[in-house]
Design an enzyme around this catalytic site. Sequence first.
Site, PDB file in Angstrom:
ATOM      1  N   ALA A  20      16.196  61.815 -19.444  1.00 53.54           N
ATOM      2  CA  ALA A  20      17.202  60.731 -19.477  1.00 53.54           C
ATOM      3  C   ALA A  20      17.128  59.972 -20.798  1.00 53.54           C
ATOM      4  CB  ALA A  20      17.047  59.817 -18.266  1.00 53.54           C
ATOM      5  N   LYS A  51      15.672  72.180 -18.368  1.00 62.11           N
ATOM      6  CA  LYS A  51      15.092  71.210 -19.313  1.00 62.11           C
ATOM      7  C   LYS A  51      14.021  71.847 -20.178  1.00 62.11           C
ATOM      8  CE  LYS A  51      16.097  67.131 -16.549  1.00 62.11           C
ATOM      9  NZ  LYS A  51      15.587  66.275 -15.480  1.00 62.11           N
ATOM     10  N   ASP A  64      17.087  72.657 -12.379  1.00 63.38           N
ATOM     11  CA  ASP A  64      17.261  71.557 -13.325  1.00 63.38           C
ATOM     12  C   ASP A  64      16.060  71.463 -14.276  1.00 63.38           C
ATOM     13  OD1 ASP A  64      18.796  69.224 -14.168  1.00 63.38           O
ATOM     14  OD2 ASP A  64      17.040  68.108 -13.448  1.00 63.38           O
TER      15      ASP A  64
END
Length: 815
Positions: free
Chosen positions: A611, A682, A678
């Site tokens: 994030a 990453k 996910d």
Amino acid sequence: MKVLKFGGTSVGSSENINKIIEIISKNEHNDVQVVVVSAFSKVTNLLLEVAHLSASKKSTYTVILDEVRSIHLNIILKLIPKKNQQEIIAYIEKKLATLEQVLQSIALINELSPKSEATIVSYGELLSSYIITYAMQLKKVDAIRKDARDLIITNTNYTNASIDFVETNKKIKLFFKKNNTNVIVLPGFIAAAHNGDTTVLGRGGSDFTAAVLAAALEASVLEIWTDVSGMYTANPTLVSQATPIDVISYEEAMELSHFGAKVIYPPTIHPVLQKGIPILIKNTLQPDQNGTLITTKQSENKVPVKGISHIENVTLITLEGSGMVGIPGFSKRLFETLAAEKVNIKLITQASSEHSICIGIDNSNADKAKRVIDEVFEFEILRGKLKPLVVEKHLSIVALVGDNMKSHQGISGKMFSTLGKNNVNIRAIAQGASERNISAVIATKDVKKALNSLHESFFRNNYKQLNLYITGVGNVGEKLIEQIKQQQQYLLDNLKINLRVIGLSNSKKMYFNENGISLQHWKEKLDEGTEASLKGFLNNIISFNHRNSIFVDITANEKVAGMYKEYLKNSITVVACNKIACSSEYENYNELKELSLEYDSPFLFETNVGAGLPVIDTLNNLIASGDVVVKIQAVLSGSLNFIFNNFTSKTKFHDIVKQAQKEGYTEPDPRIDLSGVDVARKILILARESGVKLNLEDIVNNSFLTQKNLEADSVDDFYSSLMDEAEHFNILLAKAEKNNCQLKYVAEFSEGKATVGLKEIPEGHPFYNLKGKDNIVMFYTNRYPEQPMIIKGAGAGADVTASGLFADIIKIASN
Ligand code: ADP
Ligand code: ASP
Ligand code: MG
């Protein structure tokens, strides 16, 4: 003695004429003032229109003539006291009647000669000078009117006449020797040929009239009064950040005006330069403002670029062919041909290979130039030594001007990279050996963007405008808009960034406001928008053609990610929290990176990993400085971390997943998080950014889900499978607790291989105490071999993701 010239806009209304009279009255007793006036605002254009209409037998010319009449009568009615109106109106009507006779005779013969055109257009200055002098006299100014045709003598190039300086100077000196009035008002622009015919000096020529008078009379100053407070760093109507230049050299002013700074007519400078008479440009509407002083004095301000100008209606003609190489005489023939046809050349470039010569001329001469040049080189073209002339119309020249550019390196580099970054294609470049001017030929549609982005680059204290186009306004998007709204003023005041949202889109609607969307009511506006379309969104951005355009993708959508290439190719920056593009096939990822370099349009995706944590930025800096990544170990899923931190023997795994989704810590489809996809994406992105070619299928995914979980067809099915398989998760937890370990979903990359999976982490390990939705990344590199570089903090949530996007956006401002 002073010479003052008041332009069309300064004499556009009775209020403005009264301002002029005030300005004159203030000086009246100190000095003789020679006052040159233009035609009232718009009148010259109307007269030209009327002239051409009458020649084409269009009876509508009378309508335009009526407009000319009413402009003058309206000013008289407001400017002149009632009791004096009749006299002046009678005079004006008489003049207009003569003008009408001229027009009728043109309509009869159906032909407009340059001589008649000059006569018709001269009425603008004749009438304005008469009305202004009359108003001055009524206000007891010691003023007389003198017809410029008695003093300024030209050749018979009627509409763009050249001055006979010997004769003109003689007449001016003689007249002023005998004059004993304080204020002499003259019509600008108009003159007479030796035989007495009326001529005019070319558009904008009133400035020239004033300069010729100032030089002949050796005036102390030539004041040009207009509607702006001086010569600006760029045309103020196109560049809102432009500011008046305090002092500028004659040469700089000449370059700027040649390149379109219409505030002063270029030939004006020559006569006053020779006599060293300063020119002061002032604003009639704001006479207290300093204005611009044009002088020989070196300005204290040593900035390299003084101003930025442009000319429109440029055609580029290119003569090309191998037959030109090393053979003298081609350019001579080319230039002689153009000179014989009176084609004025604005710019010339020739590559040292001599393979081509490229010339910028006015659009109006393009067809003529093509015809005569193809004729002159017919023989060479037939034999294939030259190609037929290539003509490209509708171009413009933008030019940087400044005396001090020669002592600064890097100016042209900065100019061209600024234009390149903003997707302004440069067709030709010219730099004079004096280095006072660097010019680039570009498409006219790009002029406004080019002027504004160059102004941002070259003038300090400028705001940098960033134009955002946001797609995806869910949790994160909404937060980002909120943060922008809150920070807009701060950015403006402290970082000089003008951050504007121009376009918004969700999956249903899109909405644009070219001047910036008010962020108070963006939701309502978006609801009222047009039907959303990916191509339509891009096309709108392209058509706005704003500088520093940034496309922000806050979706998780594959189709949106599929558009990035088009954005980058149009030099639109892409900022994405959508991970799909960077974790797609390696070729696609690589192509995006290459396009970003090729088009100098950043592609930023910091929020793809961790994030708002600066994970990718840190990794990029390590690599750029020559470090090599040996191993990466990380907990990269805020959602999985949240889930395993909250999953205890007293809670149900299913409920915790639900809670994580509700609080916005998971992807819209929680299966993407729980399946490990996910996290795999990453670590893939980190591996790729470390310089390793890897694809998603190369990553070993040790899933902790059961077969039933993995086979669930929908989100609902998935949730019920979590419920059904509760025991499986309870066992995983019990095992870890028995071993005194914490469950963490770990990603690892080393020796070119990556794995993801659930791990039991023993006490003492840096991952053990990872709280809430935190992420942690440990980079083991050549420079950090034993103690890794660690980045740790909240790695999920709308607020932190939005702030990560915000940081990427702000980076563009320093780009
Ligand atoms: P006037 O009628 O007084 O002769 P002009 O219209 O000829 O006035 O010239 C003034 C106009 O020149 C300004 O209103 C402005 O739009 C334009 N202009 C273009 N470039 C510049 C510049 N660099 N600085 C100031 N004005 C400029
Ligand atoms: N009235 C003329 C024009 O509009 C001359 C001038 O204003 O300088 O071109
Ligand atoms: Mg002008």
